[in-house]
Design an enzyme around this catalytic site. Sequence first.
Site, PDB file in Angstrom:
ATOM      1  N   GLU A   1       0.831  -1.213   0.000  1.00  0.00           N
ATOM      2  CA  GLU A   1       0.000   0.000   0.000  1.00  0.00           C
ATOM      3  C   GLU A   1       0.861   1.257   0.000  1.00  0.00           C
ATOM      4  OE1 GLU A   1      -2.904   0.082   3.152  1.00  0.00           O
ATOM      5  OE2 GLU A   1      -3.520   2.138   2.666  1.00  0.00           O
TER       6      GLU A   1
ATOM      7  N   LYS B   1      -6.805  -0.340  11.887  1.00  0.00           N
ATOM      8  CA  LYS B   1      -6.257  -0.711  10.575  1.00  0.00           C
ATOM      9  C   LYS B   1      -5.008   0.131  10.323  1.00  0.00           C
ATOM     10  CE  LYS B   1      -5.738  -1.055   5.948  1.00  0.00           C
ATOM     11  NZ  LYS B   1      -4.772  -0.293   5.124  1.00  0.00           N
TER      12      LYS B   1
ATOM     13  N   ASP C   1       4.225 -14.581  11.445  1.00  0.00           N
ATOM     14  CA  ASP C   1       2.868 -14.998  11.091  1.00  0.00           C
ATOM     15  C   ASP C   1       1.907 -13.834  11.347  1.00  0.00           C
ATOM     16  OD1 ASP C   1       0.305 -16.083  11.025  1.00  0.00           O
ATOM     17  OD2 ASP C   1       0.933 -17.994  11.884  1.00  0.00           O
TER      18      ASP C   1
END
Length: 434
Positions: A82, A262, A278
Amino acid sequence: MTNSRLPGFYKLSVEERRRVAAQALGVDVADLSRALSSGGMDCATADKSVENVIGMYSLPFALGLNVQLNGRDYLAPMVVEEASVVAAASNAARIVRAGGGFHAETDAPIMIAQVQLDDVRDVAAATAALLAETETILAEANAAVPGLVVRGGGARAIEVRDLGDGMLVVHVLVDCRDAMGANLVNTIAEEVAPRIAHLAGGRIGLRILSNLADRRCVRVTASIPVEALAFEGRSGESVRDGIVRASRFAEKDPYRAATHNKGVMNGIDAVVIATGNDWRAVEAGAHAYAARNGKYEPLCTWRIGDDGSLVGELAMPLSLGIVGGSIRIHGGARLGLEMSGVQSASELAMLVGCVGMASNLAALRALATDGIQRGHMLLHARTVAIAVGARGEQVEHVAAEIHARGNVTLDAARDALARMVAVSGALSVGLGGE
Ligand code: NAD
């Protein structure tokens, strides 16, 4: 790494950035270039690591700059697709330096193994029997992970939780040292389950770690002098107050908190991926933790300090490793870890937490002032330019044009590129004729 401020880094070519980064880190530029050019994993290795492989999938590997954590400088490896995440985090980390950088601490690297028991008839008696045999259970757990015990880790405690309807869950708390620990903890859960079932008189259910790794939290704080927040004619006070209002919005409203978090995860995930960790586990833990009080809440909050500074606090679980998992088979992950300069999983968690806070600060600063789109769109315009086929210098020209026109769309980019190609074609025909 003595100074993570690398002014003008963004203006350099990729090769020049590699040279500067290698020099700053004291690593060999050829080694660095080799690992970065290949993407860190070849197809044959990939074919052995997951199923049904048909190829590889690349993402940009970048460096977050300016991070100062507990008085030390770090370069943050970031893998993210992004636009603006890396620039925003680096910029916010530079602002945080004005207040002495980030301060962070972590819990011990404790993960939770869960053993589910069903049909437990006398929950109180079962709980007493299990707690009385704590030492036996811990010894059995440790015997299953000798490699971890040798390195100073191992099972530390048990907890018994009554979930009602005859369901009892036993938690074994395991110090995983520098490993993320999922496999270690799962091994322990399966090893101790028969004894636990025998002691409690129940039927064995699931035996697996919990990704709500709330015993393995990182806490980051930063105090930013108000003058450092002033920009483009706005006073530091007005920027600070806007950020605090934005924080309160997220504290009151889960719809806002989701987007706020976010923004935190933009920075967190980028470093987590760059270091071979992970990210699904980290994401699951982060959001479960955000909802721990029965309401979804922000992971990072902002207040006005007693001296008028802007004070940020981030707290969240981070189950990260610097050994194990896929780290050993991924050259990019090994390089990311080396570049970060961290010596332990806990130190990595602190660095990751800082980048999460920086990402959040950058987003709130933009939102509370100009809105997110102004800064974001110029960077996004490059992605749009590349998407329509612009290459090399065309990318900057097309991006600048569609951004200046306030029309960052594929159609506008196609149009700008076509005109640019037509002009350069005419020029080269003209030159060819001389
Ligand atoms: P792992 O299985 O590779 O175990 C770590 C190994 O490193 C152990 O053998 C340990 O003895 C060794 N080790 C060497 N030096 C160490 C040190 N300093 N500290 C600690 N251990 C050291 O990896 P893991 O960390 O147990 O598991 C991580 C993997 O499990 C990840 O790939 C993750 O994706 C996967 N996983 C996750 C979940 C989940 O999150 N729900 C479930 C299953 C598997």
